[in-house]
Design a protein around this motif. Sequence first.
Motif, PDB file in Angstrom:
ATOM      1  N   THR A 113      41.840  47.810  29.620  1.00 20.69           N
ATOM      2  CA  THR A 113      40.646  47.017  29.324  1.00 20.69           C
ATOM      3  C   THR A 113      40.322  46.073  30.472  1.00 20.69           C
ATOM      4  O   THR A 113      39.144  45.887  30.816  1.00 20.69           O
ATOM      5  N   ALA A 114      41.354  45.478  31.062  1.00 18.27           N
ATOM      6  CA  ALA A 114      41.123  44.567  32.180  1.00 18.27           C
ATOM      7  C   ALA A 114      40.442  45.290  33.331  1.00 18.27           C
ATOM      8  O   ALA A 114      39.474  44.795  33.918  1.00 18.27           O
ATOM      9  N   ARG A 160      36.484  46.481  37.207  1.00 18.62           N
ATOM     10  CA  ARG A 160      35.472  47.494  37.494  1.00 18.62           C
ATOM     11  C   ARG A 160      34.268  47.305  36.580  1.00 18.62           C
ATOM     12  O   ARG A 160      33.765  48.261  35.992  1.00 18.62           O
ATOM     13  N   GLY A 161      33.831  46.059  36.433  1.00 12.00           N
ATOM     14  CA  GLY A 161      32.711  45.777  35.543  1.00 12.00           C
ATOM     15  C   GLY A 161      31.443  46.506  35.924  1.00 12.00           C
ATOM     16  O   GLY A 161      30.704  46.969  35.055  1.00 12.00           O
ATOM     17  N   LEU A 163      38.756  48.131  33.150  1.00 10.26           N
ATOM     18  CA  LEU A 163      37.470  48.671  32.742  1.00 10.26           C
ATOM     19  C   LEU A 163      36.387  47.595  32.696  1.00 10.26           C
ATOM     20  O   LEU A 163      35.288  47.784  33.212  1.00 10.26           O
ATOM     21  N   ALA A 164      36.711  46.467  32.084  1.00 10.49           N
ATOM     22  CA  ALA A 164      35.652  45.486  31.816  1.00 10.49           C
ATOM     23  C   ALA A 164      35.564  44.411  32.877  1.00 10.49           C
ATOM     24  O   ALA A 164      34.507  43.817  33.060  1.00 10.49           O
ATOM     25  N   SER A 165      36.673  44.144  33.568  1.00 10.81           N
ATOM     26  CA  SER A 165      36.643  43.017  34.500  1.00 10.81           C
ATOM     27  C   SER A 165      36.672  43.466  35.961  1.00 10.81           C
ATOM     28  O   SER A 165      35.737  43.218  36.705  1.00 10.81           O
ATOM     29  N   ILE A 207      43.848  37.842  34.661  1.00 11.26           N
ATOM     30  CA  ILE A 207      43.041  38.055  33.465  1.00 11.26           C
ATOM     31  C   ILE A 207      43.822  37.737  32.200  1.00 11.26           C
ATOM     32  O   ILE A 207      43.251  37.273  31.217  1.00 11.26           O
ATOM     33  N   GLU A 208      45.131  37.948  32.225  1.00 12.30           N
ATOM     34  CA  GLU A 208      45.989  37.674  31.073  1.00 12.30           C
ATOM     35  C   GLU A 208      45.549  38.424  29.841  1.00 12.30           C
ATOM     36  O   GLU A 208      45.454  37.868  28.747  1.00 12.30           O
ATOM     37  N   VAL A 209      45.208  39.688  30.016  1.00 14.28           N
ATOM     38  CA  VAL A 209      44.894  40.551  28.884  1.00 14.28           C
ATOM     39  C   VAL A 209      46.014  41.573  28.791  1.00 14.28           C
ATOM     40  O   VAL A 209      46.376  42.165  29.806  1.00 14.28           O
ATOM     41  N   PRO A 210      46.617  41.745  27.607  1.00  8.04           N
ATOM     42  CA  PRO A 210      47.764  42.668  27.523  1.00  8.04           C
ATOM     43  C   PRO A 210      47.416  44.102  27.899  1.00  8.04           C
ATOM     44  O   PRO A 210      48.237  44.790  28.507  1.00  8.04           O
ATOM     45  N   ASN A 211      46.231  44.565  27.534  1.00  7.69           N
ATOM     46  CA  ASN A 211      45.870  45.951  27.839  1.00  7.69           C
ATOM     47  C   ASN A 211      45.238  46.018  29.224  1.00  7.69           C
ATOM     48  O   ASN A 211      44.100  45.585  29.426  1.00  7.69           O
ATOM     49  N   VAL A 251      47.135  56.280  26.219  1.00  7.67           N
ATOM     50  CA  VAL A 251      46.618  56.176  24.856  1.00  7.67           C
ATOM     51  C   VAL A 251      45.123  55.916  24.832  1.00  7.67           C
ATOM     52  O   VAL A 251      44.419  56.387  23.942  1.00  7.67           O
ATOM     53  N   ASP A 252      44.611  55.156  25.810  1.00  4.78           N
ATOM     54  CA  ASP A 252      43.173  54.873  25.805  1.00  4.78           C
ATOM     55  C   ASP A 252      42.357  56.149  25.995  1.00  4.78           C
ATOM     56  O   ASP A 252      41.365  56.380  25.310  1.00  4.78           O
ATOM     57  N   THR A 293      31.512  50.101  34.633  1.00  6.92           N
ATOM     58  CA  THR A 293      31.284  50.224  33.195  1.00  6.92           C
ATOM     59  C   THR A 293      29.830  49.956  32.860  1.00  6.92           C
ATOM     60  O   THR A 293      29.275  50.579  31.957  1.00  6.92           O
TER      61      THR A 293
END
Lengths: 147, 216
Positions: free
Chosen positions: B150-151, B157-158, B153-155, B143-147, B59-60, B161
């Motif tokens: 995003t984890a 593989r910071g 992408l941003a964390s 990270i405890e992020v549901p998506n 979906v992303d 990005t």
Amino acid sequence: MMGHLILRVTIKILFAPIILFALYVQFHGDYGPGGGFQAGVIFAVAFILHVLGFGLEETKKVLPPKVLPWLMAMGVLFYAGTGLLTLFLGGNYLDYDVIQPTSHHHAGQHIGILLVEFGVGLAVASTMLTIFYHFAGRVPEISDEDW
Amino acid sequence: MSEYAAQTSPILLLDLALLTLLVVTAFSMMRVRRLFAVVMLSGIYSLLSAAFFVSLDAVDVAFTEAAVGAGISTVLMLSAMLLTARREKPVVPGHRPLALVVVLITTAALFYATIDMPGFGDPNAPANTYVGQAYVEQTPKDIEVPNIVTAVLASYRGYDTLGETVVIFTAGIAVMLLLGAGSVRGGRKVKDPNPDEPVALQSAGTQEQLEKGRAP
């Protein structure tokens, strides 16, 4: 200047929801699909719709093109600055855990991701608008036969 | 492998329809000479591939494709089209047997490669093992992020990005430089004096006059 009346009214109605949706995608990226890239594009699309409906000069009053390069640089620096913040707090570059080291549910990661995504969104939105302004600024207005 | 292939069979018809439409759109883009129609078809192509990504559970990616591909690049192509001609130059049809042979061999090789591909959603597929597996397992703990996207992408593989953001920034700078934001004209409409006139034949006097006229 009264042409495309239906388009203009529709754009006026849609403008605020599009911005709202962009903000939702921006700050809800941790939980659902989306993030800074998509939100930035959607944010820029709202203004592009405004340009298409009302002409470039009207939109330039709302969002002057001189601001955009500053916003572009600020977005990138926001991202890089988050990395520097974690460096100064004693962690590795872009290691968000040090923002809230005592948290049990990794609040530092959440904050770090939000900060970084905000930088991405800012940079993408202003870059897309810059590109569009420069393309659209070369022709005075889209004539009716070009639609 | 067979059980994973069996699971996807209800969506198979939808997938086939989308892929057929993609091929049809691509071919009509090649046939059409009006640039407006080509731009619109490329937007349709992006929207169809976004729908295809949704059916692949990505979906992303689908979101990005719909926003960037179908949305903003269509508008950018339209505004770029306004600066140029409305029609593509007619291509002289010719027979190029070498090109045909290369395309046929590549197609055959790609079809041959699909025989070896793992089933859709197979946990033992190379794409889902090793680091992909690690992301899926570690994200709820680290990270405890549901998506998870995003984890990653941003964390995880910071750096990547950050690089992508810089790439977009650079693209903006390049467009500003190319389309003359920093020029004396201030990025306003540029009128070429006379493009047919050879520059070498211009006398020194007209050059000076031109430069005087350009000064603010």
